[in-house]
Design an enzyme around this catalytic site. Structure first.
Site, PDB file in Angstrom:
ATOM      1  N   ASN A  53       0.700  -1.270  -0.025  1.00 14.69           N
ATOM      2  CA  ASN A  53      -0.038   0.058  -0.157  1.00 14.69           C
ATOM      3  C   ASN A  53       0.938   1.234   0.229  1.00 14.69           C
ATOM      4  O   ASN A  53       1.402   1.526   1.134  1.00 14.69           O
ATOM      5  CB  ASN A  53      -0.908  -0.054   1.243  1.00 14.69           C
ATOM      6  CG  ASN A  53      -1.675   0.961   1.482  1.00 14.69           C
ATOM      7  OD1 ASN A  53      -1.844   2.213   0.580  1.00 14.69           O
ATOM      8  ND2 ASN A  53      -2.345   1.500   2.580  1.00 14.69           N
ATOM      9  N   TRP A  54       0.975   1.958  -1.184  1.00 17.07           N
ATOM     10  CA  TRP A  54       1.935   2.991  -1.251  1.00 17.07           C
ATOM     11  C   TRP A  54       1.198   4.180  -0.571  1.00 17.07           C
ATOM     12  O   TRP A  54       2.103   5.403  -0.535  1.00 17.07           O
ATOM     13  CB  TRP A  54       2.010   3.448  -2.568  1.00 17.07           C
ATOM     14  CG  TRP A  54       3.304   2.375  -3.343  1.00 17.07           C
ATOM     15  CD1 TRP A  54       3.807   1.442  -2.686  1.00 17.07           C
ATOM     16  CD2 TRP A  54       3.544   2.309  -4.749  1.00 17.07           C
ATOM     17  NE1 TRP A  54       4.851   0.820  -3.312  1.00 17.07           N
ATOM     18  CE2 TRP A  54       4.491   1.201  -4.630  1.00 17.07           C
ATOM     19  CE3 TRP A  54       3.114   2.867  -5.894  1.00 17.07           C
ATOM     20  CZ2 TRP A  54       5.100   1.081  -5.885  1.00 17.07           C
ATOM     21  CZ3 TRP A  54       4.015   2.344  -7.039  1.00 17.07           C
ATOM     22  CH2 TRP A  54       4.732   1.821  -6.969  1.00 17.07           C
ATOM     23  N   LYS A  55       0.090   4.110   0.008  1.00 19.64           N
ATOM     24  CA  LYS A  55      -0.624   5.425   0.752  1.00 19.64           C
ATOM     25  C   LYS A  55      -0.344   6.708  -0.479  1.00 19.64           C
ATOM     26  O   LYS A  55      -0.297   6.625  -1.544  1.00 19.64           O
ATOM     27  CB  LYS A  55      -0.034   5.511   2.065  1.00 19.64           C
ATOM     28  CG  LYS A  55       0.007   4.252   2.742  1.00 19.64           C
ATOM     29  CD  LYS A  55       0.116   4.498   4.425  1.00 19.64           C
ATOM     30  CE  LYS A  55       0.071   3.021   4.766  1.00 19.64           C
ATOM     31  NZ  LYS A  55       0.350   2.970   6.264  1.00 19.64           N
ATOM     32  N   HIS A  91      -9.190   0.956   5.052  1.00 21.31           N
ATOM     33  CA  HIS A  91      -7.867   1.285   5.673  1.00 21.31           C
ATOM     34  C   HIS A  91      -8.309   2.159   7.060  1.00 21.31           C
ATOM     35  O   HIS A  91      -8.835   3.039   6.811  1.00 21.31           O
ATOM     36  CB  HIS A  91      -6.938   1.867   4.803  1.00 21.31           C
ATOM     37  CG  HIS A  91      -5.396   1.754   5.474  1.00 21.31           C
ATOM     38  ND1 HIS A  91      -5.030   2.708   6.407  1.00 21.31           N
ATOM     39  CD2 HIS A  91      -4.353   0.755   5.281  1.00 21.31           C
ATOM     40  CE1 HIS A  91      -3.627   2.351   6.765  1.00 21.31           C
ATOM     41  NE2 HIS A  91      -3.363   1.301   6.009  1.00 21.31           N
ATOM     42  N   GLU A 116      -6.337   4.484   8.140  1.00 21.25           N
ATOM     43  CA  GLU A 116      -6.346   5.933   7.707  1.00 21.25           C
ATOM     44  C   GLU A 116      -7.392   6.406   7.344  1.00 21.25           C
ATOM     45  O   GLU A 116      -7.923   7.725   7.474  1.00 21.25           O
ATOM     46  CB  GLU A 116      -4.925   6.071   6.958  1.00 21.25           C
ATOM     47  CG  GLU A 116      -3.759   5.767   7.830  1.00 21.25           C
ATOM     48  CD  GLU A 116      -2.591   4.912   7.092  1.00 21.25           C
ATOM     49  OE1 GLU A 116      -2.521   5.394   5.625  1.00 21.25           O
ATOM     50  OE2 GLU A 116      -1.628   4.632   7.608  1.00 21.25           O
ATOM     51  N   GLU A 129      -4.884  -5.098  10.255  1.00 26.74           N
ATOM     52  CA  GLU A 129      -3.751  -4.174  10.724  1.00 26.74           C
ATOM     53  C   GLU A 129      -4.056  -3.481  11.764  1.00 26.74           C
ATOM     54  O   GLU A 129      -4.938  -2.546  12.097  1.00 26.74           O
ATOM     55  CB  GLU A 129      -3.741  -3.181   9.450  1.00 26.74           C
ATOM     56  CG  GLU A 129      -3.460  -3.817   8.150  1.00 26.74           C
ATOM     57  CD  GLU A 129      -2.864  -2.856   7.020  1.00 26.74           C
ATOM     58  OE1 GLU A 129      -1.900  -2.952   6.781  1.00 26.74           O
ATOM     59  OE2 GLU A 129      -3.601  -1.588   6.967  1.00 26.74           O
ATOM     60  N   GLY A 167       3.242   1.899  10.832  1.00 27.53           N
ATOM     61  CA  GLY A 167       4.147   2.886  10.704  1.00 27.53           C
ATOM     62  C   GLY A 167       5.046   3.197  11.712  1.00 27.53           C
ATOM     63  O   GLY A 167       5.718   4.330  11.919  1.00 27.53           O
ATOM     64  N   SER A 216       4.060  -2.700  10.100  1.00 28.17           N
ATOM     65  CA  SER A 216       5.498  -2.914  10.255  1.00 28.17           C
ATOM     66  C   SER A 216       5.981  -3.974   9.619  1.00 28.17           C
ATOM     67  O   SER A 216       6.961  -4.466  10.377  1.00 28.17           O
ATOM     68  CB  SER A 216       5.773  -2.591  11.783  1.00 28.17           C
ATOM     69  OG  SER A 216       5.540  -1.331  12.192  1.00 28.17           O
ATOM     70  N   GLY A 237       3.336  -1.340   3.936  1.00 26.65           N
ATOM     71  CA  GLY A 237       3.209   0.097   3.965  1.00 26.65           C
ATOM     72  C   GLY A 237       5.022   0.714   3.463  1.00 26.65           C
ATOM     73  O   GLY A 237       5.179   0.503   2.375  1.00 26.65           O
ATOM     74  N   GLY A 238       5.354   1.100   4.575  1.00 22.21           N
ATOM     75  CA  GLY A 238       6.718   1.707   4.426  1.00 22.21           C
ATOM     76  C   GLY A 238       7.621   0.810   3.881  1.00 22.21           C
ATOM     77  O   GLY A 238       8.432   1.403   2.599  1.00 22.21           O
TER      78      GLY A 238
HETATM   79  P1  13P Z   1       3.368  -0.025   7.529  1.00 14.14           P
HETATM   80  O1  13P Z   1       4.056  -1.381   6.791  1.00 14.14           O
HETATM   81  O2  13P Z   1       4.313   1.079   7.084  1.00 14.14           O
HETATM   82  O3  13P Z   1       3.249  -0.161   9.110  1.00 14.14           O
HETATM   83  O4  13P Z   1       2.036   0.381   7.029  1.00 14.14           O
HETATM   84  C1  13P Z   1       1.125  -0.791   7.118  1.00 14.14           C
HETATM   85  C2  13P Z   1      -0.116  -0.276   6.227  1.00 14.14           C
HETATM   86  O5  13P Z   1      -0.957   0.596   6.851  1.00 14.14           O
HETATM   87  C3  13P Z   1      -0.429  -1.084   5.093  1.00 14.14           C
HETATM   88  O6  13P Z   1      -1.627  -0.648   4.587  1.00 14.14           O
END
Ligand code: 13P
Length: 262
Positions: free
Chosen positions: A27-29, A108, A110, A180, A186, A222, A243-244
């Site tokens: 997920n590149w957000k 998600h 967020e 998640e 994050g 993470s 994510g990251g």
């Molecule tokens: P991280 O891997 O950066 O913790 O993010 C997870 C995420 O929210 C994927 O949707």
């Protein structure tokens, strides 16, 4: 060891042995311009298996053909349940269909937190997405407070039940769940293997009770190239939502390779 434990161990061994290759989703957000995304794909190279990316809309549209060439499946991070109309800033299913997406991300944390995405809206989105022929990856997760005060189990089961309430048994076959924990997103610190194992087992049992079937269940929060093997080895973990670490082609590639060995 009592009979119950033995049954559980055998079941977990069977589940582990029989499951499909792990799904690796990124997920590149709100990251990756078109130029950055193109460089990422060049460095990543071709992939095999269930590798998915959720880029931001502009990058998604520009790089869809390139992702197809590389064998990467892809989709949007969000979508609207109406086909069109006065919804400034939104993207509809017909727009997404033009890009030959295969999977849609929904719910998600967020989006739930910053854009007040409700379970009611999500139940419409999941139904609309699935009935339009897409797979839908629904994210669920509890807050740190809910984890600490013991309400996390109720919260997770409630999210699944409400967000998928309109889907039939057959339609549920197009849904994947990404667990998640909000507190692990994050932060650089994933949930522990015990927490992941316990939560995924609970969710798979709840799926059987709620829906009469199990849905693929990914872990997110993470995940990186260092912990992917251990997390992927937990029973009931069918893949990762990253994510990251999905923003770095070398790391993402390493996790893809690890997922083949688990
Ligand atoms: P991280 O891997 O950066 O913790 O993010 C997870 C995420 O929210 C994927 O949707």
């Amino acid at each position: 060891m009592n009979r119950m434990n033995l049954d559980q161990i055998i079941h977990e061994a069977v589940v582990k042995h029989m499951r499909r290759p792990l799904i690796v989703a990124g997920n590149w957000k709100m990251n990756m311009t078109v130029r950055e995304g193109r460089e990422f794909l060049e460095k990543l190279g071709s992939v095999e298996g269930s590798v998915l990316l959720f880029p931001p809309y502009t990058t998604l549209a520009a790089l869809a053909p390139e992702m197809r060439r590389k064998g990467v499946l892809y989709g949007p991070q969000n979508f609207h349940y109406e086909d069109g109309g006065a919804y400034t800033g939104e993207i509809s299913i017909p727009m997404i269909r033009e890009l030959e997406c295969s999977c849609l991300l929904a719910g998600h944390s967020e989006r739930r937190t910053y854009y007040n995405e409700t379970d009611e809206a999500l139940s419409r989105k999941t139904a609309r997405g699935v009935r339009s022929g897409f797979q839908v990856m629904l994210c669920i997760g509890e807050s740190l407070e809910e984890r600490k005060n013991g309400r996390w189990q109720k919260k997770l089961i409630e999210q699944m039940a409400l967000d998928l309430k309109d889907l039939s048994f057959r339609e549920l076959g197009s849904v994947l769940i990404a667990y998640e924990p909000v507190w692990a997103i994050g932060t650089g610190v994933s949930a522990s293997l015990e927490e992941i194992g316990e939560t995924h087992r609970l969710l798979k049992l709840a799926m059987r009770e709620l829906f009469g079937r199990e849905l693929p269940l990914l872990y997110g929060g993470s995940v990186n190239e260092k912990n992917a093997f251990d997390i992927g080895s937990c029973p009931y973990v069918d893949g990762f939502l990253i994510g990251g670490a999905s923003l770095k082609p070398e790391k993402f590639r390493e996790i893809i390779e690890i997922s083949k060995r688990v």
